[in-house]
Design a protein around this motif. Structure first.
Motif, mmCIF file in Angstrom:
data_model
loop_
_atom_site.group_PDB
_atom_site.id
_atom_site.type_symbol
_atom_site.label_atom_id
_atom_site.label_comp_id
_atom_site.label_asym_id
_atom_site.label_seq_id
_atom_site.Cartn_x
_atom_site.Cartn_y
_atom_site.Cartn_z
ATOM 1 N N ALA A 159 -8.859 9.469 -12.138
ATOM 2 C CA ALA A 159 -7.638 10.172 -11.718
ATOM 3 C C ALA A 159 -7.129 9.511 -10.442
ATOM 4 C CB ALA A 159 -7.899 11.662 -11.470
ATOM 5 N N PHE A 160 -5.844 9.727 -10.149
ATOM 6 C CA PHE A 160 -5.301 9.290 -8.874
ATOM 7 C C PHE A 160 -4.735 10.490 -8.148
ATOM 8 C CE2 PHE A 160 -1.640 8.104 -6.212
ATOM 9 C CZ PHE A 160 -2.314 7.332 -5.279
ATOM 10 N N VAL A 161 -5.083 10.590 -6.858
ATOM 11 C CA VAL A 161 -4.538 11.636 -5.986
ATOM 12 C C VAL A 161 -3.830 10.948 -4.829
ATOM 13 C CG1 VAL A 161 -5.039 13.634 -4.538
ATOM 14 C CG2 VAL A 161 -6.402 13.224 -6.616
ATOM 15 N N GLY A 162 -2.549 11.220 -4.665
ATOM 16 C CA GLY A 162 -1.774 10.595 -3.603
ATOM 17 C C GLY A 162 -1.538 11.529 -2.437
ATOM 18 N N ILE A 163 -1.687 11.004 -1.233
ATOM 19 C CA ILE A 163 -1.400 11.766 -0.020
ATOM 20 C C ILE A 163 -0.149 11.167 0.606
ATOM 21 C CG2 ILE A 163 -2.266 12.552 2.221
ATOM 22 C CD1 ILE A 163 -5.108 12.042 1.173
ATOM 23 N N ASP A 164 0.993 11.753 0.316
ATOM 24 C CA ASP A 164 2.292 11.218 0.730
ATOM 25 C C ASP A 164 2.344 9.720 0.439
ATOM 26 O OD1 ASP A 164 4.701 12.381 1.644
ATOM 27 O OD2 ASP A 164 4.532 11.323 3.543
ATOM 28 N N ASN A 165 1.952 9.384 -0.772
ATOM 29 C CA ASN A 165 1.804 7.994 -1.177
ATOM 30 C C ASN A 165 3.141 7.288 -1.375
ATOM 31 O OD1 ASN A 165 1.704 9.921 -3.560
ATOM 32 N ND2 ASN A 165 2.177 7.996 -4.609
ATOM 33 N N SER A 166 3.132 5.994 -1.119
ATOM 34 C CA SER A 166 4.296 5.171 -1.417
ATOM 35 C C SER A 166 4.461 5.065 -2.927
ATOM 36 C CB SER A 166 4.124 3.766 -0.829
ATOM 37 O OG SER A 166 3.916 3.828 0.562
ATOM 38 N N VAL A 167 5.711 4.890 -3.350
ATOM 39 C CA VAL A 167 6.005 4.776 -4.779
ATOM 40 C C VAL A 167 6.866 3.533 -5.013
ATOM 41 C CG1 VAL A 167 5.846 7.265 -5.199
ATOM 42 C CG2 VAL A 167 8.037 6.255 -4.544
ATOM 43 N N PRO A 168 6.806 2.960 -6.214
ATOM 44 C CA PRO A 168 7.606 1.764 -6.497
ATOM 45 C C PRO A 168 9.102 2.014 -6.296
ATOM 46 C CG PRO A 168 5.945 2.081 -8.194
ATOM 47 C CD PRO A 168 5.937 3.325 -7.354
ATOM 48 N N ASP A 169 9.772 1.019 -5.789
ATOM 49 C CA ASP A 169 11.234 1.024 -5.647
ATOM 50 C C ASP A 169 11.758 2.092 -4.702
ATOM 51 O OD1 ASP A 169 11.511 -1.093 -7.651
ATOM 52 O OD2 ASP A 169 10.939 0.457 -9.106
ATOM 53 N N GLN A 170 10.925 2.560 -3.791
ATOM 54 C CA GLN A 170 11.432 3.530 -2.822
ATOM 55 C C GLN A 170 12.398 2.847 -1.863
ATOM 56 O OE1 GLN A 170 7.504 4.510 -1.023
ATOM 57 N NE2 GLN A 170 8.373 3.846 0.935
ATOM 58 N N PRO A 171 13.455 3.531 -1.442
ATOM 59 C CA PRO A 171 14.436 2.928 -0.543
ATOM 60 C C PRO A 171 13.792 2.398 0.732
ATOM 61 C CG PRO A 171 15.263 5.000 -1.426
ATOM 62 C CD PRO A 171 13.822 4.900 -1.837
#
Length: 310
Positions: A159-171
Motif C-alpha cells: 500500500a502507499f500512504v502519502g503525507i501531503d505528498n507531491s503528485v505528478p503535474d502539480q503546478p
C-alpha cells in the motif's frame, strides 16, 4: 578641497568595506561553528551498507506488518523528524524510517539523485533489513519517488500512504530551486545569522530540546551539502519524468492532504483525483502545515490502521 575629497573617499571606502568585513566575519564564525557542531551530533538508529556506502535507518516496533517512512525534500534528519509518527505507529507495526543518502546520518553520494537511483538505494537498504513486504508511507516529494518505486518493486509494496505528498503535474513543479543562492548564503554565514533572529521553527512541536538541537545541527550540515543540493537540482526533472504516472490500480492508496495549502492551486482536488485513480483509494483532508506528522501523528496513525485493517 583636496583634503575634503580625501576624507570623502575614505568614508566611501569604509562604507563599502564595512559590509564586506561583516560578511567575512560571519563566514568565519559559521565555519568554526559548523566544525564544532560536527562533534556534538549524537548517533541514532543503525547503519546498513548500500552501494559501498552507509545509510542510516531508524527501526522501531516488533510486529509482523512493516511501514517504511520516506522523507520529503530538504528534511535534514528524517529519523528524528518522523519521531512523533514513529511513536504512534510502532504500537502496531514494525516501522523503518529510511534516511536516504545526503540526509540524517547517512553518507553522501555522487550518484545522481534521480527517482530511480533513490528508489534502488532505499530498496537495497530494506533488503539488508530483511523487509520484503511493506507499506510505503512518504512525505512530500516521496510521493513522486514512490511512483517509480512501486513500478520497480510491485510485488513488495502492499500500500502507499502519502503525507501531503507531491503528485505528478502539480503546478510549479517545473520551477528550479535556487540552490546556488542557498549555498552562497550558507557559506557566507548569512543563513545562520538569519536563523538566530528568526522564530524557533520547532516551537510547540513534540520534540525535546536535545532533539531540536540535533535537527538544527544536521540541517546546517546537510541542507546545502552536495548530495542534497543535487537532489534539489534534480527535482524538476524527477517531476517531469513522473508526468502522467499513476499507482497500480490494485494498490491501496491513502492520502493525507493539507486543506489550507495556498502554494499549489487545487491541492486537495489533485489528491482526490490520485486517490480515485486506484481501485481502493482515499483522501483524508487535514488542517495543519505541510509537515502534517509534526502535529497530527495520532490522527494519521489511527486513520492508517483503519485503512490497512480494512
Amino acid at each position: 578641497m583636496k583634503k575634503r575629497t580625501k576624507i570623502t573617499l575614505t568614508v566611501a571606502a569604509a562604507l563599502v568595506l564595512a559590509p564586506a568585513v561583516a560578511v567575512g566575519a560571519m563566514a568565519t564564525v559559521n565555519a568554526v561553528a559548523t566544525n564544532s557542531e560536527a562533534s556534538e551530533i549524537t548517533p541514532y538508529g543503525q547503519r546498513v551498507s548500500v552501494d559501498g556506502r552507509e545509510m542510516n535507518v531508524v527501526v522501531s516496533g516488533d510486529h509482523e506488518q512493516t511501514i517504511v517512512l520516506l522523507p520529503g525534500l530538504g528534511t535534514a534528519a528524517p529519523g528524528l523528524d518522523f519521531a512523533p509518527l514513529i511513536d504512534r505507529l510502532d504500537d502496531d507495526y514494525r516501522v523503518i524510517a529510511v534516511e536516504p543518502f545526503g540526509t540524517g546520518l547517512s553518507d553522501g553520494t555522487d550518484v545522481p539523485r534521480t527517482s530511480e537511483n533513490i528508489s534502488r538505494e532505499v530498496h537495497e537498504a530494506l533488503q539488508q533489513l530483511g523487509a520484503d513486504r511493506y507499506v510505503l508511507m512518504g512525505h512530500s516529494i516521496a510521493g513522486i519517488y514512490a511512483l517509480t518505486y512501486t513500478s520497480l518493486f510491485p510485488d513488495e509494496v502492499t500500500a502507499f500512504v502519502g503525507i501531503d505528498n507531491s503528485v505528478p503535474d502539480q503546478p510549479g513543479s517545473d520551477e528550479p530551486i535556487p540552490t546556488d543562492a542557498m549555498v552562497l548564503l550558507n557559506d557566507l554565514g548569512i543563513t545562520r545569522a538569519l536563523q538566530a533572529i528568526s522564530p524557533d521553527p520547532y516551537e510547540g512541536l513534540p520534540y525535546d530540546e536535545q532533539t531540536k538541537q540535533q535537527m538544527r545541527m544536521l540541517a546546517t550540515r546537510n541542507t546545502t551539502a552536495s548530495t542534497m543540493v543535487d537532489e534539489m537540482q534534480h527535482a524538476s526533472r524527477n517531476f517531469a519524468d513522473a508526468s502522467g504516472a499513476r499507482f497500480p490500480a490494485s494498490l491501496p492508496v491513502l492520502l493525507f492532504v493539507r486543506e489550507n495549502d495556498t502554494d499549489v492551486a487545487d491541492w486537495v482536488s489533485l489528491h482526490e483525483s490520485q486517490a480515485a485513480s486506484v481501485d481502493r483509494g482515499e483522501a483524508v483532508v487535514m488542517t495543519g502545515d505541510h509537515y502534517l506528522h509534526h502535529t497530527l501523528s495520532a490522527q494519521i496513525a489511527a486513520a492508517t490502521k483503519r485503512f490497512l485493517d480494512g
